[in-house]
Write a protein that holds these residues in place. Structure first.
Motif, PDB file in Angstrom:
ATOM      1  N   VAL A  16      41.291  20.311   9.099  1.00  0.00           N
ATOM      2  CA  VAL A  16      41.123  21.006   7.816  1.00  0.00           C
ATOM      3  C   VAL A  16      42.366  20.803   6.949  1.00  0.00           C
ATOM      4  O   VAL A  16      42.252  20.557   5.742  1.00  0.00           O
ATOM      5  CB  VAL A  16      40.851  22.508   8.053  1.00  0.00           C
ATOM      6  CG1 VAL A  16      40.799  23.264   6.716  1.00  0.00           C
ATOM      7  CG2 VAL A  16      39.533  22.694   8.796  1.00  0.00           C
ATOM      8  N   ILE A  17      43.553  20.895   7.545  1.00  0.00           N
ATOM      9  CA  ILE A  17      44.767  20.617   6.774  1.00  0.00           C
ATOM     10  C   ILE A  17      44.719  19.196   6.238  1.00  0.00           C
ATOM     11  O   ILE A  17      45.081  18.929   5.083  1.00  0.00           O
ATOM     12  CB  ILE A  17      46.020  20.814   7.648  1.00  0.00           C
ATOM     13  CG1 ILE A  17      46.175  22.281   8.062  1.00  0.00           C
ATOM     14  CG2 ILE A  17      47.285  20.379   6.887  1.00  0.00           C
ATOM     15  CD1 ILE A  17      47.320  22.527   9.025  1.00  0.00           C
ATOM     16  N   GLY A  18      44.255  18.264   7.077  1.00  0.00           N
ATOM     17  CA  GLY A  18      44.151  16.882   6.647  1.00  0.00           C
ATOM     18  C   GLY A  18      43.246  16.714   5.445  1.00  0.00           C
ATOM     19  O   GLY A  18      43.527  15.917   4.538  1.00  0.00           O
ATOM     20  N   GLY A  49      29.362  36.591  12.988  1.00  0.00           N
ATOM     21  CA  GLY A  49      29.070  35.438  13.821  1.00  0.00           C
ATOM     22  C   GLY A  49      29.554  34.152  13.153  1.00  0.00           C
ATOM     23  O   GLY A  49      29.790  34.103  11.947  1.00  0.00           O
ATOM     24  N   VAL A  50      29.693  33.103  13.953  1.00  0.00           N
ATOM     25  CA  VAL A  50      30.204  31.830  13.455  1.00  0.00           C
ATOM     26  C   VAL A  50      29.120  31.111  12.655  1.00  0.00           C
ATOM     27  O   VAL A  50      27.987  30.993  13.109  1.00  0.00           O
ATOM     28  CB  VAL A  50      30.666  30.935  14.631  1.00  0.00           C
ATOM     29  CG1 VAL A  50      31.214  29.610  14.125  1.00  0.00           C
ATOM     30  CG2 VAL A  50      31.709  31.664  15.468  1.00  0.00           C
ATOM     31  N   PRO A  51      29.446  30.606  11.456  1.00  0.00           N
ATOM     32  CA  PRO A  51      28.451  29.896  10.649  1.00  0.00           C
ATOM     33  C   PRO A  51      28.091  28.550  11.274  1.00  0.00           C
ATOM     34  O   PRO A  51      28.768  28.072  12.195  1.00  0.00           O
ATOM     35  CB  PRO A  51      29.152  29.704   9.302  1.00  0.00           C
ATOM     36  CG  PRO A  51      30.607  29.718   9.640  1.00  0.00           C
ATOM     37  CD  PRO A  51      30.749  30.691  10.776  1.00  0.00           C
ATOM     38  N   ARG A  52      27.033  27.915  10.741  1.00  0.00           N
ATOM     39  CA  ARG A  52      26.574  26.653  11.299  1.00  0.00           C
ATOM     40  C   ARG A  52      27.638  25.565  11.157  1.00  0.00           C
ATOM     41  O   ARG A  52      27.766  24.703  12.017  1.00  0.00           O
ATOM     42  CB  ARG A  52      25.288  26.226  10.593  1.00  0.00           C
ATOM     43  CG  ARG A  52      24.700  24.928  11.120  1.00  0.00           C
ATOM     44  CD  ARG A  52      23.382  24.628  10.448  1.00  0.00           C
ATOM     45  NE  ARG A  52      22.416  25.703  10.663  1.00  0.00           N
ATOM     46  CZ  ARG A  52      21.174  25.699  10.148  1.00  0.00           C
ATOM     47  NH1 ARG A  52      20.788  24.697   9.366  1.00  0.00           N
ATOM     48  NH2 ARG A  52      20.358  26.695  10.392  1.00  0.00           N
ATOM     49  N   ASP A  53      28.395  25.593  10.080  1.00  0.00           N
ATOM     50  CA  ASP A  53      29.424  24.588   9.824  1.00  0.00           C
ATOM     51  C   ASP A  53      30.778  25.284   9.665  1.00  0.00           C
ATOM     52  O   ASP A  53      31.257  25.487   8.550  1.00  0.00           O
ATOM     53  CB  ASP A  53      29.077  23.790   8.569  1.00  0.00           C
ATOM     54  CG  ASP A  53      30.099  22.705   8.258  1.00  0.00           C
ATOM     55  OD1 ASP A  53      30.938  22.404   9.139  1.00  0.00           O
ATOM     56  OD2 ASP A  53      30.072  22.159   7.139  1.00  0.00           O
ATOM     57  N   PRO A  54      31.420  25.663  10.782  1.00  0.00           N
ATOM     58  CA  PRO A  54      32.688  26.397  10.678  1.00  0.00           C
ATOM     59  C   PRO A  54      33.784  25.586   9.998  1.00  0.00           C
ATOM     60  O   PRO A  54      34.614  26.147   9.284  1.00  0.00           O
ATOM     61  CB  PRO A  54      33.043  26.711  12.131  1.00  0.00           C
ATOM     62  CG  PRO A  54      32.284  25.711  12.944  1.00  0.00           C
ATOM     63  CD  PRO A  54      31.020  25.447  12.181  1.00  0.00           C
ATOM     64  N   LYS A  55      33.781  24.276  10.187  1.00  0.00           N
ATOM     65  CA  LYS A  55      34.802  23.465   9.536  1.00  0.00           C
ATOM     66  C   LYS A  55      34.625  23.496   8.025  1.00  0.00           C
ATOM     67  O   LYS A  55      35.587  23.658   7.266  1.00  0.00           O
ATOM     68  CB  LYS A  55      34.755  22.023  10.037  1.00  0.00           C
ATOM     69  CG  LYS A  55      35.787  21.133   9.354  1.00  0.00           C
ATOM     70  CD  LYS A  55      35.631  19.687   9.776  1.00  0.00           C
ATOM     71  CE  LYS A  55      36.518  18.797   8.937  1.00  0.00           C
ATOM     72  NZ  LYS A  55      36.320  17.363   9.221  1.00  0.00           N
ATOM     73  N   GLY A  56      33.368  23.341   7.566  1.00  0.00           N
ATOM     74  CA  GLY A  56      33.107  23.400   6.135  1.00  0.00           C
ATOM     75  C   GLY A  56      33.504  24.750   5.555  1.00  0.00           C
ATOM     76  O   GLY A  56      34.035  24.825   4.440  1.00  0.00           O
ATOM     77  N   TRP A  57      33.258  25.810   6.321  1.00  0.00           N
ATOM     78  CA  TRP A  57      33.635  27.161   5.881  1.00  0.00           C
ATOM     79  C   TRP A  57      35.150  27.240   5.729  1.00  0.00           C
ATOM     80  O   TRP A  57      35.654  27.741   4.709  1.00  0.00           O
ATOM     81  CB  TRP A  57      33.139  28.175   6.896  1.00  0.00           C
ATOM     82  CG  TRP A  57      33.243  29.617   6.465  1.00  0.00           C
ATOM     83  CD1 TRP A  57      32.277  30.390   5.917  1.00  0.00           C
ATOM     84  CD2 TRP A  57      34.414  30.452   6.578  1.00  0.00           C
ATOM     85  NE1 TRP A  57      32.752  31.651   5.663  1.00  0.00           N
ATOM     86  CE2 TRP A  57      34.065  31.724   6.061  1.00  0.00           C
ATOM     87  CE3 TRP A  57      35.696  30.255   7.057  1.00  0.00           C
ATOM     88  CZ2 TRP A  57      34.960  32.782   6.016  1.00  0.00           C
ATOM     89  CZ3 TRP A  57      36.602  31.309   7.014  1.00  0.00           C
ATOM     90  CH2 TRP A  57      36.230  32.550   6.500  1.00  0.00           C
ATOM     91  N   LEU A  58      35.888  26.762   6.718  1.00  0.00           N
ATOM     92  CA  LEU A  58      37.350  26.813   6.654  1.00  0.00           C
ATOM     93  C   LEU A  58      37.891  25.980   5.496  1.00  0.00           C
ATOM     94  O   LEU A  58      38.823  26.399   4.798  1.00  0.00           O
ATOM     95  CB  LEU A  58      37.953  26.313   7.970  1.00  0.00           C
ATOM     96  CG  LEU A  58      37.854  27.255   9.182  1.00  0.00           C
ATOM     97  CD1 LEU A  58      38.309  26.532  10.438  1.00  0.00           C
ATOM     98  CD2 LEU A  58      38.683  28.513   8.964  1.00  0.00           C
ATOM     99  N   THR A  60      36.367  25.257   2.677  1.00  0.00           N
ATOM    100  CA  THR A  60      36.065  25.943   1.416  1.00  0.00           C
ATOM    101  C   THR A  60      37.017  27.102   1.161  1.00  0.00           C
ATOM    102  O   THR A  60      37.592  27.231   0.067  1.00  0.00           O
ATOM    103  CB  THR A  60      34.611  26.454   1.441  1.00  0.00           C
ATOM    104  OG1 THR A  60      33.722  25.348   1.582  1.00  0.00           O
ATOM    105  CG2 THR A  60      34.284  27.198   0.150  1.00  0.00           C
ATOM    106  N   VAL A  61      37.207  27.942   2.167  1.00  0.00           N
ATOM    107  CA  VAL A  61      38.064  29.118   2.003  1.00  0.00           C
ATOM    108  C   VAL A  61      39.520  28.691   1.809  1.00  0.00           C
ATOM    109  O   VAL A  61      40.227  29.228   0.941  1.00  0.00           O
ATOM    110  CB  VAL A  61      37.927  30.060   3.216  1.00  0.00           C
ATOM    111  CG1 VAL A  61      38.929  31.213   3.118  1.00  0.00           C
ATOM    112  CG2 VAL A  61      36.508  30.607   3.293  1.00  0.00           C
TER     113      VAL A  61
END
Length: 384
Positions: A16-18, A49-58, A60-61
């Protein structure tokens, strides 16, 4: 944290940092933004609960957090941060971005201590508090160390390819710190090295992973309940983690088969011989010496030369070990401890007791100092 496991989220942190860095964020602000997103995820996912795309969530936030910081910083108001124009990040870009974070955190411009701290923060996803507790320092002290490290790597000209051997050194430093507080740094180092091995094709990275696993497999047998050390010869091998040993040996064999040997592979080969023996006496010490010969030829390390002398003592007798030790710098840490052991094996208990007593104050930690002091006392009692 009960409703879900935080570890999969922390594994996403360097990627995500990348992504943020690739979009134009500076490293320091991107890392802060991702940490904020991770804290928000822990709070939110615990309830929903964890969303379907946790990486996409991170992503975005964290990106929104980064934009908020940029907009509030008058010195950066002219910066262009057009998120909508940024293309999706594919697998190759994702791998490259994650590797870049590994390289930045282990950049040669950083001191080893700073590189370790920044790696634990930006790659492992640990909080400053967790890192400070692991190193037994105040949180403010660790925060300053991490801030200095981020300033060093932010805005620098680091376009040249990263050096994997530097990253491996940093991860090995993390591994050797062991564990304190609520963070098991040895386990973190294994996890990060496993991640690095998936991203790279270097057999030496696999060798490091195997070495860590083989050492980690013996951890529960290394100390007594009172915290004192248990020498290898006295360890209860039934306590060793055989599954971890099996995995480590398999990874090592595959790495060695590629005929691009490095020091971590050679160290792992020695550890594998120890793990393979039912007792210290059944260890193939002749082969251990052969691996040390190859490792010494590769590194020229005085520490390797010292360890080789002990192995020679086991393979060819204590007198041969002492002759090999005579070629080692006597000022080297643990030289007196090695000499004490070999003299004891040779039957010279008075000299061994004296050397154990001299070695104790030179020990680098309390457990080792206590062990050497007790060895001296044991031999003195035996002599009297």
């Amino acid at each position: 944290m009960d409703p879900f496991d935080e570890l999969p989220l922390r594994e996403l942190v360097p990627a995500v940092i990348g992504v943020l860095v690739r979009r134009g964020a500076d490293f320091a602000t991107a890392e802060d933004a991702v940490q904020d997103a991770l804290v928000e995820a822990v709070r939110t996912f615990g309830d929903t609960g964890v969303p379907r795309d946790p990486k996409g969530w991170l992503v975005t936030v964290a990106w929104r957090r980064f934009l908020d910081v940029v907009r509030s910083d008058t010195a950066r108001q002219r910066r262009e941060v057009a998120i909508d124009a940024e293309p999706e990040v594919g697998p190759t870009e994702d791998v490259d971005g994650t590797l870049r974070i590994f390289f930045l955190c282990a950049h040669p411009a950083l001191t080893p201590a700073s590189a370790v701290a920044l790696t634990l923060r930006a790659v492992a996803g640990l909080t400053t508090r967790q890192i400070a507790e692991a190193y037994l320092v105040p949180e403010a002290t660790m925060a300053q160390r991490i801030s200095r490290a981020k300033r060093t790597v932010t805005g620098g000209s680091f376009d040249r390819p990263g050096e994997l051997h530097t990253v491996r050194r940093v991860l090995y430093l993390v591994f050797n710190e062991g564990y304190t507080g609520d963070v098991d740094l040895a386990a973190e180092a294994i996890r990060l090295t496993r991640q690095l091995a998936r991203l790279s094709t270097s057999p030496e990275t696999d060798g490091l992973l195997a070495l860590m696993q083989l050492h980690h497999a013996r951890r529960s047998a290394r100390t007594r309940p009172d915290g004192t050390l248990v020498p290898l010869a006295e360890q209860d091998r039934a306590l060793w983690d055989t599954d971890l040993i099996t995995e480590g040996v398999a990874i090592l064999q595959a790495a060695l088969a590629r005929e691009r040997r490095g020091e971590f592979q050679l160290q792992a080969a020695i550890a594998a011989l120890h793990a393979d023996a039912a007792t210290t006496g059944e260890t193939d010490w002749v082969q251990v010496v052969q691996w040390y010969d190859e490792l010494l030829a590769l590194t020229g390390s005085p520490v390797v030369r010292l360890n080789r002398a002990i192995a020679v003592g086991e393979a060819d007798g204590a007198r041969a070990g002492l002759a090999a030790l005579a070629e080692v710098d006597p000022h080297l840490p643990r030289h007196r401890a090695a000499a004490a052991y070999l003299h004891e094996q040779a039957g010279d208990l008075a000299t061994a007791a004296r050397l154990y007593a001299e070695a104790a104050p030179l020990a680098t930690n309390v457990a080792e100092r206590t062990h050497l002091t007790r060895q001296a006392a044991r031999l003195n009692t035996h002599s009297s």
